[in-house]
Design an enzyme around this catalytic site. Structure first.
Site, mmCIF file in Angstrom:
data_model
loop_
_atom_site.group_PDB
_atom_site.id
_atom_site.type_symbol
_atom_site.label_atom_id
_atom_site.label_comp_id
_atom_site.label_asym_id
_atom_site.label_seq_id
_atom_site.Cartn_x
_atom_site.Cartn_y
_atom_site.Cartn_z
ATOM 1 N N LYS A 22 0.836 -1.214 0.000
ATOM 2 C CA LYS A 22 0.000 0.000 0.000
ATOM 3 C C LYS A 22 0.869 1.262 0.000
ATOM 4 C CE LYS A 22 -1.712 1.435 4.131
ATOM 5 N NZ LYS A 22 -1.352 2.820 4.496
ATOM 6 N N ASN A 23 1.878 1.269 0.898
ATOM 7 C CA ASN A 23 2.646 2.508 1.046
ATOM 8 C C ASN A 23 3.685 2.724 -0.051
ATOM 9 O OD1 ASN A 23 1.052 3.089 3.196
ATOM 10 N ND2 ASN A 23 2.569 2.591 4.768
ATOM 11 N N CYS A 117 -5.304 12.268 13.190
ATOM 12 C CA CYS A 117 -6.065 11.028 13.053
ATOM 13 C C CYS A 117 -5.888 10.217 14.325
ATOM 14 C CB CYS A 117 -5.651 10.260 11.807
ATOM 15 S SG CYS A 117 -4.075 9.454 11.952
ATOM 16 N N ARG A 122 -0.130 14.479 13.427
ATOM 17 C CA ARG A 122 0.364 14.307 12.063
ATOM 18 C C ARG A 122 0.327 15.573 11.196
ATOM 19 N NH1 ARG A 122 -1.672 8.620 9.792
ATOM 20 N NH2 ARG A 122 0.260 8.803 8.611
ATOM 21 N N ASP A 306 4.640 0.674 12.198
ATOM 22 C CA ASP A 306 3.503 -0.057 11.620
ATOM 23 C C ASP A 306 3.452 -1.521 12.063
ATOM 24 O OD1 ASP A 306 2.711 2.230 10.367
ATOM 25 O OD2 ASP A 306 3.491 1.701 8.392
ATOM 26 N N ARG A 398 -8.531 -0.986 4.530
ATOM 27 C CA ARG A 398 -7.692 0.067 3.938
ATOM 28 C C ARG A 398 -6.301 -0.468 3.608
ATOM 29 N NH1 ARG A 398 -7.714 5.560 7.129
ATOM 30 N NH2 ARG A 398 -6.284 5.872 5.405
HETATM 31 N N1 EPU Z 1 5.688 14.898 11.080
HETATM 32 C C1 EPU Z 1 5.672 16.249 11.383
HETATM 33 N N2 EPU Z 1 5.585 17.113 10.335
HETATM 34 C C2 EPU Z 1 5.516 16.717 9.040
HETATM 35 C C3 EPU Z 1 5.527 15.346 8.746
HETATM 36 C C4 EPU Z 1 5.630 14.449 9.794
HETATM 37 O O1 EPU Z 1 5.733 16.652 12.536
HETATM 38 O O2 EPU Z 1 5.436 17.566 8.150
HETATM 39 C C5 EPU Z 1 5.775 13.920 12.178
HETATM 40 C C6 EPU Z 1 4.532 13.033 12.268
HETATM 41 O O3 EPU Z 1 3.492 13.641 13.002
HETATM 42 C C7 EPU Z 1 5.076 11.794 12.919
HETATM 43 C C8 EPU Z 1 6.494 11.700 12.337
HETATM 44 O O4 EPU Z 1 6.822 13.013 11.883
HETATM 45 O O5 EPU Z 1 5.152 11.993 14.308
HETATM 46 C C9 EPU Z 1 6.671 10.724 11.183
HETATM 47 O O6 EPU Z 1 5.613 10.872 10.259
HETATM 48 P P1 EPU Z 1 5.760 10.550 8.699
HETATM 49 O O7 EPU Z 1 5.573 11.820 7.949
HETATM 50 O O8 EPU Z 1 6.992 9.760 8.436
HETATM 51 O O9 EPU Z 1 4.478 9.620 8.477
HETATM 52 P P2 EPU Z 1 3.625 9.600 7.143
HETATM 53 O O10 EPU Z 1 4.496 9.858 6.000
HETATM 54 O O11 EPU Z 1 2.412 10.422 7.342
HETATM 55 C C10 EPU Z 1 3.985 7.078 6.552
HETATM 56 C C11 EPU Z 1 3.113 5.877 6.352
HETATM 57 C C12 EPU Z 1 2.553 5.437 7.697
HETATM 58 C C13 EPU Z 1 3.730 5.095 8.607
HETATM 59 C C14 EPU Z 1 4.660 6.310 8.737
HETATM 60 C C15 EPU Z 1 5.902 6.034 9.547
HETATM 61 C C16 EPU Z 1 2.277 6.173 4.104
HETATM 62 C C17 EPU Z 1 1.144 6.494 3.210
HETATM 63 N N3 EPU Z 1 2.049 6.230 5.423
HETATM 64 O O12 EPU Z 1 3.148 8.080 7.132
HETATM 65 O O13 EPU Z 1 1.785 4.271 7.465
HETATM 66 O O14 EPU Z 1 3.263 4.736 9.891
HETATM 67 O O15 EPU Z 1 5.066 6.751 7.422
HETATM 68 O O16 EPU Z 1 6.625 4.985 9.004
HETATM 69 O O17 EPU Z 1 3.371 5.870 3.647
HETATM 70 C C18 EPU Z 1 0.102 2.684 7.920
HETATM 71 O O18 EPU Z 1 0.362 2.145 6.828
HETATM 72 O O19 EPU Z 1 -0.645 2.148 8.781
HETATM 73 C C19 EPU Z 1 0.676 3.995 8.227
HETATM 74 C C20 EPU Z 1 0.173 4.793 9.172
#
Ligand code: EPU
Length: 419
Positions: A22-23, A117, A122, A306, A398
């Site tokens: 998915k990711n 969420c 996030r 995850d 999902r």
């Molecule tokens: N963060 C910030 N500011 C930003 C971006 C992130 O403060 O602009 C913080 C977030 O709040 C969090 C941390 O940085 O505390 C890491 O977040 P990240 O941005 O890496 O998460 P994401 O990109 O939103 C992806 C996956 C998630 C997975 C995380 C961490 C996708 C679509 N989603 O989320 O997947 O948990 O990376 O590895 O790739 C799941 O599949 O169940 C899922 C939640």
């Protein structure tokens, strides 16, 4: 709402194939916006999040069709509506992934600001600050992000914090920027390398994906391509934990073990015998007893957030004490209250779950709160005495393709109850 009914106590055995990740699929679909030609995607998983992403790019004017081999063909060369509406973004935060491609290709994007969420607040500030460094003009109005740029320009960008989708957004944007972009403090997850492979197959010039520094030399145009979505390491990890906690013996095929990072080593620490053979992972837990493992989540190659909820279940049934510390998301313990209703002994202390192993747990009606929390409740159901009903399983749909079918194939007693 549909529910899953699980009768616990069956040991898993047999073989299953891993689905597409998915990711990896979500950023790849978003990156297709950069192409001026047809894109063919193979091995897309059949998941609600993928449908939502298609609905999103479809609402912008993308052509999406399915060929006779069930491969998706996308053409995004003529998007007419450069907006991601709140109705879609609120159902899937990963909608933010279209931002980088849209502003790079079309010079404009209007995207509903994703809210928090179930697992945390996030924010997307790292994405926005980095895009500004490429020259995008960003404003926030009425709950929407508006980004404008005549032409993005390459820059040196050090992310304030490691972000997976933020790194991906910038890789997409920088691919069509003028000149060189150097990204540091980037995410190193296998899905980052998948996106680089996809973009490079369209003619992008990206090197260093999977390391601390990604270099992107902007090009004028990206072309069509055919790309196969690699396997889902979190899906594979979830089934491996399912086999371990049921004292089972399974093989997962179509997964490159190199993608699994610390998951395999953690399973071995927990007492599982794990053997790797080409693109198959074999796990045997028939002879050993679970040893609870202390876990601290971290960006790749550390232990993935995850997989945190699933390993929490594993720790609950091993003898003795253990701890699971969540460092990525501030609220990713929603499964704990539900697990405790099934008889586990978990106490939350700040960002750490302190676990006392119990001899057995019992079935209950429990509520899923997010994708990986749902997976952990299903795993608990597999080992619980009696029946477990998992409610709100739209969360599981999902991110896990045909989970009840795959688990049934491995010998679990699990069925989907209709509305
Ligand atoms: N963060 C910030 N500011 C930003 C971006 C992130 O403060 O602009 C913080 C977030 O709040 C969090 C941390 O940085 O505390 C890491 O977040 P990240 O941005 O890496 O998460 P994401 O990109 O939103 C992806 C996956 C998630 C997975 C995380 C961490 C996708 C679509 N989603 O989320 O997947 O948990 O990376 O590895 O790739 C799941 O599949 O169940 C899922 C939640």
């Amino acid at each position: 709402m549909e529910k899953l009914l699980i009768k616990g106590g069956k040991s898993l055995s047999g073989q299953i194939d891993c689905s597409g990740a998915k990711n990896s699929a979500l950023p790849v679909i978003a990156a297709s916006i950069l192409s001026s030609d047809d894109i063919t995607l193979k091995n897309l998983p059949y998941l609600q999040d993928i449908t939502t992403m298609f609905e999103l790019i479809g609402s912008m004017g993308a052509d999406i069709s399915l060929d006779e081999k069930m491969n998706f063909k996308l053409n995004t060369s003529n998007l007419s509506n450069l907006e991601a509406r709140y109705e879609l973004v609120k159902t899937m935060r990963a909608s933010i992934l279209v931002l980088g491609s849209m502003v790079a290709k079309y010079g404009y994007a209007k995207i509903a600001l994703p809210g928090g969420c179930a697992i945390g607040s996030r924010p997307v500030n790292y994405h926005l600050k980095a895009l500004e460094k490429l020259g995008a003009e960003i404003s926030l109005n009425n709950g929407y992000i508006e980004a404008k740029a005549k032409k993005l320009t390459g820059a040196n960008i050090e992310f304030e914090g490691v972000t997976v989708t933020g790194t991906e957004n910038l890789m997409m944007a920088a691919s069509l920027a003028e000149g060189l972009t150097i990204l540091t403090n980037v995410a190193k997850e296998p899905e980052i390398s998948d996106l680089a492979d996809f973009l490079n197959s369209m003619g992008a010039k990206i090197s260093g994906a999977g390391t601390d520094e990604i270099r992107i030399k902007g090009v004028e145009e990206l072309t069509g391509t055919t790309f196969k979505i690699p396997a889902d390491r979190i899906e594979a990890g979830t089934y491996l934990v399912a086999a371990a906690i049921t004292n089972g013996k399974i093989t997962i095929n179509k997964i490159d073990p190199k993608r699994m990072g610390s998951i395999i080593e953690t399973l071995q620490r927990a007492g599982a015998e794990v053997n790797l053979n080409g693109n198959s992972i074999y796990l045997d837990m028939t002879k050993n007893v679970i040893k609870p493992v202390d876990i601290v989540t971290a960006p790749f190659p550390g232990f993935p957030t995850d997989m945190q909820a699933q390993f929490t279940v594993l720790n609950c049934i091993g003898p003795g004490e253990s701890s699971v510390t969540e460092t990525i998301f501030e609220n990713r313990f929603m499964h704990v209250q539900e697990l405790n209703r099934m008889g586990t002994d978990i106490t939350i202390n700040g960002t750490t779950a302190l676990i006392n192993g119990v001899d057995s747990i019992s079935g209950a009606q429990v509520m899923a709160t997010d994708l990986r929390a749902s997976a952990s409740l299903i795993l608990a159901g597999l080992i619980a005495k009696g029946e477990t009903i998992v409610d709100r399983i739209y969360h599981i749909d999902r991110g896990y393709e045909r989970i009840e079918e795959k688990l049934s194939n491995l010998g679990a007693e699990i069925i989907r109850l209709p509305n």
